[in-house]
Scaffold this active site. Structure first.
Site, PDB file in Angstrom:
ATOM      1  N   GLN A 109       0.831  -1.205   0.000  1.00  0.00           N
ATOM      2  CA  GLN A 109       0.000   0.000   0.000  1.00  0.00           C
ATOM      3  C   GLN A 109       0.864   1.253   0.000  1.00  0.00           C
ATOM      4  OE1 GLN A 109      -3.407  -0.484   3.002  1.00  0.00           O
ATOM      5  NE2 GLN A 109      -1.994  -2.131   3.548  1.00  0.00           N
TER       6      GLN A 109
ATOM      7  N   VAL B  16       3.598   4.133  -1.054  1.00  0.00           N
ATOM      8  CA  VAL B  16       3.932   4.819  -2.302  1.00  0.00           C
ATOM      9  C   VAL B  16       5.369   5.349  -2.267  1.00  0.00           C
ATOM     10  CG1 VAL B  16       1.539   5.439  -2.770  1.00  0.00           C
ATOM     11  CG2 VAL B  16       2.959   7.022  -1.457  1.00  0.00           C
ATOM     12  N   ASP B  17       6.162   4.867  -1.295  1.00  0.00           N
ATOM     13  CA  ASP B  17       7.521   5.377  -1.114  1.00  0.00           C
ATOM     14  C   ASP B  17       8.566   4.677  -1.972  1.00  0.00           C
ATOM     15  OD1 ASP B  17       7.942   2.910   0.291  1.00  0.00           O
ATOM     16  OD2 ASP B  17       7.326   3.859   2.163  1.00  0.00           O
TER      17      ASP B  17
ATOM     18  N   HIS C 138      -1.340   1.464  -4.429  1.00  0.00           N
ATOM     19  CA  HIS C 138      -1.794   2.861  -4.412  1.00  0.00           C
ATOM     20  C   HIS C 138      -0.901   3.780  -5.217  1.00  0.00           C
ATOM     21  CE1 HIS C 138      -3.891   1.736  -0.384  1.00  0.00           C
ATOM     22  NE2 HIS C 138      -4.628   1.436  -1.423  1.00  0.00           N
TER      23      HIS C 138
ATOM     24  N   CYS D  44      -0.317  13.637 -15.841  1.00  0.00           N
ATOM     25  CA  CYS D  44      -1.216  14.748 -16.150  1.00  0.00           C
ATOM     26  C   CYS D  44      -2.594  14.208 -16.522  1.00  0.00           C
ATOM     27  CB  CYS D  44      -0.650  15.613 -17.276  1.00  0.00           C
ATOM     28  SG  CYS D  44      -0.963  14.985 -18.950  1.00  0.00           S
TER      29      CYS D  44
ATOM     30  N   CYS E 149       2.346  20.693 -18.072  1.00  0.00           N
ATOM     31  CA  CYS E 149       2.892  19.399 -18.474  1.00  0.00           C
ATOM     32  C   CYS E 149       3.772  19.599 -19.702  1.00  0.00           C
ATOM     33  CB  CYS E 149       1.747  18.436 -18.790  1.00  0.00           C
ATOM     34  SG  CYS E 149       2.296  16.909 -19.598  1.00  0.00           S
TER      35      CYS E 149
ATOM     36  N   CYS F  46       2.454  17.839 -22.858  1.00  0.00           N
ATOM     37  CA  CYS F  46       1.303  18.510 -23.466  1.00  0.00           C
ATOM     38  C   CYS F  46       1.763  19.725 -24.269  1.00  0.00           C
ATOM     39  CB  CYS F  46       0.307  18.945 -22.393  1.00  0.00           C
ATOM     40  SG  CYS F  46      -0.658  17.589 -21.660  1.00  0.00           S
TER      41      CYS F  46
ATOM     42  N   ASN G 161       1.377  -7.415  12.956  1.00  0.00           N
ATOM     43  CA  ASN G 161       1.184  -5.987  13.181  1.00  0.00           C
ATOM     44  C   ASN G 161       1.134  -5.735  14.675  1.00  0.00           C
ATOM     45  OD1 ASN G 161       0.692  -3.328  11.909  1.00  0.00           O
ATOM     46  ND2 ASN G 161      -1.235  -3.409  13.043  1.00  0.00           N
TER      47      ASN G 161
ATOM     48  N   GLY H 207      -0.204  -3.292  16.408  1.00  0.00           N
ATOM     49  CA  GLY H 207      -1.447  -2.747  16.944  1.00  0.00           C
ATOM     50  C   GLY H 207      -2.684  -3.338  16.321  1.00  0.00           C
TER      51      GLY H 207
END
Length: 367
Positions: free
Chosen positions: A134, A136-137, A161, A169, A229, A232, A301, A303
């Site tokens: 999940q 995005v790093d 994600h 764009c 962009c 573009c 996990n 928690g």
């Protein structure tokens, strides 16, 4: 249109917290349970990871200790329909880009920690199969980029994600984030100098997993310039509607990524879930899919998680950093001393986020 930020309700957090308080497990016991689980998978264990995996790399989790989404007053950087509507609400658009402009460098410069490398070792040794993250790093990919060709990384690591490391764009053109970051700085010299000062003084902003930072009240967003962009422009079109190539709240995951994530679960024999509360439905539904297909699921996990009430899930409540290297060594045995495994198992930085919960940053520039 109202879009709620996914979080965990108190009704779930309280019982889970009681369970953690009343149930202790040693690192040795946890290592054995996880290793036995992976051994039973016979090389066909899919993996899902969340923001908790990247905390040791200095990136805060949204819902963990001090997590931004546990604060009811927190407002996320933007939701998709606000970000991409070409209307008077463009201030929200510029707000998102300014905050991302300041928040991207800490994510860009973050390095994989021992858990990233341990999970990479499990994949390299064919103990686990595909990994769905999940995050995005890009840290899972960074952990193996010296060892795997790009084709294998794309085949075995699915970024559910998206990624902060590219920009798209509204016409579908994809641009390197590094190149666009430079364009943002050139278009906003005052903010570029501010960011340079932050980096020189070490006043790193409180950075969330999506590269968002919180700026002080009164920050002026209305004059922040978002460049056009470049692709573009080559087609003689003017288009400033761009966004980091991540899935924002209110935006749907692409059909291709969704179908591929379902296939990963269907093709596996069991599922290991690491460092996530599963508050976002896109990941939770994959766990539900595995349960419905009667596949063993182990959730590692520290928690609470959204899956705590699902039947048939084995829970191990301990920090991933306390066990994952030992899990790899226990599963691989003597193999852990050969090939690239020694390097993987001795790599990784640990740089915890600051304990200070304050978002305080130096006063923004008056432009």
């Amino acid at each position: 249109m109202r879009v709620s930020v996914p979080s965990l309700p108190d009704a779930l957090l309280r019982p889970a917290a009681d369970a953690v308080a009343n149930t202790s497990i040693t690192a040795a016991e946890a290592t054995t349970r996880i290793a036995d689980f992976l051994t039973r998978g016979k090389g066909s264990t899919a993996v899902i990871t969340g923001a908790g995996v990247s905390v040791d790399s200095g990136i805060r989790a949204y819902r963990g200790k001090g997590g931004r989404y546990l604060n009811p007053n927190y407002k996320c950087v933007a939701i998709y329909h606000e970000l991409m509507e070409d209307t008077a609400r463009g201030v929200a658009f510029r707000c998102a880009w300014l905050r991302s402009f300041l928040g991207y460098p800490p994510v860009r410069d973050a390095q994989p920690n021992p858990t990233h490398y341990a999970l990479a070792a499990l994949q390299h040794g064919h103990v686990t199969s595909d990994l769905i993250t999940q995050n995005v790093d890009g840290l899972h990919a960074k952990a193996v980029e010296r060892f795997w060709p790009k084709s294998r990384i794309e085949e075995q690591i699915l970024e559910l994600h998206g990624t902060l490391h590219s920009v798209r764009c509204s016409h579908g053109h994809v641009i390197s984030r590094e190149a666009f970051q430079e364009k943002l700085g050139m278009a906003n010299p005052g903010w570029k100098e501010y960011l340079k000062n932050l980096e020189q003084t070490g006043d790193q902003p409180r950075t969330n997993p999506d590269g968002d930072v919180v700026l002080p009240e009164g920050t002026r967003y209305d004059e922040f310039v978002v460049p056009e962009c470049p692709k573009c422009l080559r087609d003689k079109q003017h288009n400033t509607m761009l966004k980091p190539e991540v899935v924002f709240f209110g935006e749907s995951i692409s059909q291709g990524v969704k179908e591929r994530s379902f296939e990963v679960i269907s093709d596996s024999k069991q599922l290991l879930v690491v460092g996530t509360t599963l508050a976002t439905f896109s990941a939770f539904r994959l766990v539900k899919q595995a349960v419905e297909q009667r596949k063993p699921v182990l959730l590692l996990n520290e928690g609470a998680s959204r899956a705590d009430n699902l039947l048939g899930i084995e829970h191990v409540r301990i920090l991933t950093s306390a066990v994952m290297r030992d899990v790899v060594r226990k599963v691989l045995g003597v193999t852990a001393e050969s090939d690239i495994f020694p390097e993987l198992l001795n790599s990784g930085i640990v740089k915890l986020p600051p304990e200070d919960p304050d978002d305080g940053l130096p006063t923004p520039p008056r432009l």
